[in-house]
Design a protein around this motif. Structure first.
Motif, PDB file in Angstrom:
ATOM      1  N   SER B   7      41.264   5.078  29.046  1.00 46.54           N
ATOM      2  CA  SER B   7      40.670   5.906  27.927  1.00 46.54           C
ATOM      3  C   SER B   7      40.075   4.814  26.974  1.00 46.54           C
ATOM      4  CB  SER B   7      41.413   7.066  27.178  1.00 46.54           C
ATOM      5  OG  SER B   7      42.418   6.135  26.615  1.00 46.54           O
ATOM      6  N   PRO B   8      38.842   5.031  26.254  1.00 45.38           N
ATOM      7  CA  PRO B   8      38.043   6.264  26.683  1.00 45.38           C
ATOM      8  C   PRO B   8      37.299   5.946  27.847  1.00 45.38           C
ATOM      9  CG  PRO B   8      37.026   5.003  25.065  1.00 45.38           C
ATOM     10  CD  PRO B   8      38.389   4.183  25.211  1.00 45.38           C
ATOM     11  N   LYS B   9      36.435   6.832  28.291  1.00 45.04           N
ATOM     12  CA  LYS B   9      35.579   6.736  29.391  1.00 45.04           C
ATOM     13  C   LYS B   9      34.200   6.127  29.174  1.00 45.04           C
ATOM     14  CE  LYS B   9      33.733   9.013  33.460  1.00 45.04           C
ATOM     15  NZ  LYS B   9      34.543   8.215  34.420  1.00 45.04           N
ATOM     16  N   TYR B  10      33.759   6.114  27.898  1.00 42.78           N
ATOM     17  CA  TYR B  10      32.526   5.500  27.344  1.00 42.78           C
ATOM     18  C   TYR B  10      33.138   5.060  25.813  1.00 42.78           C
ATOM     19  CZ  TYR B  10      30.128   8.189  30.930  1.00 42.78           C
ATOM     20  OH  TYR B  10      29.570   8.560  32.042  1.00 42.78           O
ATOM     21  N   LEU B  11      32.767   3.696  25.794  1.00 42.03           N
ATOM     22  CA  LEU B  11      33.080   3.041  24.469  1.00 42.03           C
ATOM     23  C   LEU B  11      32.020   1.979  24.021  1.00 42.03           C
ATOM     24  CD1 LEU B  11      35.370   2.560  22.645  1.00 42.03           C
ATOM     25  CD2 LEU B  11      36.394   0.725  24.022  1.00 42.03           C
ATOM     26  N   LEU B  21      40.846  -1.611  25.569  1.00 42.60           N
ATOM     27  CA  LEU B  21      40.855  -0.527  26.483  1.00 42.60           C
ATOM     28  C   LEU B  21      42.147  -0.202  27.032  1.00 42.60           C
ATOM     29  CD1 LEU B  21      38.004  -1.760  26.308  1.00 42.60           C
ATOM     30  CD2 LEU B  21      37.888  -1.667  28.775  1.00 42.60           C
ATOM     31  N   SER B  22      42.588   1.109  27.058  1.00 39.46           N
ATOM     32  CA  SER B  22      43.891   1.509  27.392  1.00 39.46           C
ATOM     33  C   SER B  22      43.787   1.664  28.971  1.00 39.46           C
ATOM     34  CB  SER B  22      44.056   3.042  26.769  1.00 39.46           C
ATOM     35  OG  SER B  22      45.106   3.546  27.174  1.00 39.46           O
ATOM     36  N   PHE B 105      43.275   2.868  41.719  1.00 39.03           N
ATOM     37  CA  PHE B 105      42.103   2.567  40.454  1.00 39.03           C
ATOM     38  C   PHE B 105      42.314   3.578  39.509  1.00 39.03           C
ATOM     39  CE2 PHE B 105      40.182  -1.444  41.271  1.00 39.03           C
ATOM     40  CZ  PHE B 105      40.211  -1.722  42.755  1.00 39.03           C
ATOM     41  N   GLY B 106      41.999   3.349  38.365  1.00 38.85           N
ATOM     42  CA  GLY B 106      41.793   4.221  37.429  1.00 38.85           C
ATOM     43  C   GLY B 106      40.265   4.734  37.429  1.00 38.85           C
ATOM     44  N   PRO B 107      39.898   5.793  36.620  1.00 38.94           N
ATOM     45  CA  PRO B 107      38.463   6.101  36.560  1.00 38.94           C
ATOM     46  C   PRO B 107      37.308   5.210  35.841  1.00 38.94           C
ATOM     47  CG  PRO B 107      39.547   7.317  34.967  1.00 38.94           C
ATOM     48  CD  PRO B 107      40.598   6.546  35.828  1.00 38.94           C
ATOM     49  N   GLY B 108      37.888   4.299  35.252  1.00 40.82           N
ATOM     50  CA  GLY B 108      37.296   3.222  34.346  1.00 40.82           C
ATOM     51  C   GLY B 108      36.653   3.539  32.946  1.00 40.82           C
ATOM     52  N   THR B 109      36.321   2.555  32.520  1.00 42.96           N
ATOM     53  CA  THR B 109      35.860   2.522  31.046  1.00 42.96           C
ATOM     54  C   THR B 109      34.440   1.802  31.026  1.00 42.96           C
ATOM     55  OG1 THR B 109      37.688   2.701  29.835  1.00 42.96           O
ATOM     56  CG2 THR B 109      36.017   2.135  28.597  1.00 42.96           C
ATOM     57  N   ARG B 110      33.232   2.438  30.385  1.00 41.32           N
ATOM     58  CA  ARG B 110      32.156   1.651  30.615  1.00 41.32           C
ATOM     59  C   ARG B 110      32.112   1.291  28.890  1.00 41.32           C
ATOM     60  NH1 ARG B 110      28.017   0.366  33.142  1.00 41.32           N
ATOM     61  NH2 ARG B 110      28.767   1.733  35.012  1.00 41.32           N
TER      62      ARG B 110
END
Lengths: 113, 114
Positions: B7-11, B21-22, B105-110
């Motif tokens: 989290s979050p997905k977008y930053l 980034l978490s 893998f996690g969903p990622g953070t952009r």
């Protein structure tokens, strides 16, 4: 120094046909290879792997072939489905590096209905 | 449901600011990893942790820092020293450190730095 290369940025196939994704590597110490599939804005998901003592591994529609002498591996998807449309990454590791993976650049597969 | 959350997905951040980034996993995995993905490139390893309270630099660690105080958590700080921080960041974990251990893998953070 790109040790794992996927020379085709994109591949387009018809639904029901075979998809063949290729990967070349230069490090002869690599002894474990993996394929991951990635949808946009998501994390990669593991598909299939092969160790260097084998030359083929199958899991359902997915088969990975390893040619150690050519330092080449390929992923075959038969039959291809529209849901297979994604970016496919190959990755490699060597025992002395533990879990460290070296990834290729990825190939965008598009399966057309 | 077991898995990896990021989290979050977008930053979005302004240039010159540090950002963290978490990454949390409830898979009881020992090893955790941070990767960065840029357009047209493969995943590149930033940092990895073989076990809690341990971490090592990956291939592109400059401008980043991590901590691993809890088994389930591996936060990544992108500092102002990172010259090109805009990228897609992926966290991963594996049961243990060592070859033949598949990474999840996690969903990622952009992250976009303005």
């Amino acid at each position: 120094d790109q040790q794992v290369k996927q020379n085709s940025p994109s591949l387009s196939v018809q639904e029901g046909r075979i998809s063949i994704l290729n990967c070349d590597y230069t490090n002869s110490m690599f002894d474990y290879f993996l394929w991951y599939k990635k949808y946009p804005a998501e994390g990669p998901t593991f598909l299939i792997s092969i160790s260097s003592i084998k030359d083929k591994n199958e899991d359902g529609r997915f088969t990975v072939f390893l040619n150690k002498s050519a330092k080449h591996l390929s992923l075959h998807i038969v039959p291809s489905q529209p849901g297979d449309s994604a970016v496919y990454f190959c990755a490699a590791s060597e025992e002395t590096s533990g879990s460290r993976l070296t990834f290729g650049e990825g190939t965008q597969l598009t399966v057309n209905p | 449901d077991g898995g990896i959350t990021q989290s979050p997905k977008y930053l979005f951040r302004k240039e010159g600011q540090n950002v963290t980034l978490s990454c949390e996993q409830n898979l009881n995995h020992d090893a955790m990893y941070w990767y960065r993905q840029d357009p047209g490139q493969g995943l590149r390893l930033i940092y990895y942790s073989q076990i809690v309270n341990d971490f090592q630099k990956g291939d592109i660690a400059e401008g980043y820092s991590v901590s691993r105080e809890k088994k389930e958590s591996f936060p990544l700080t992108v500092t102002s020293a990172q010259k090109n921080p805009t990228a897609f960041y992926l966290c991963a974990s594996s049961i243990m450190w060592g070859i033949y251990n598949e990474q999840f893998f996690g969903p990622g953070t952009r992250l976009t730095v303005l």
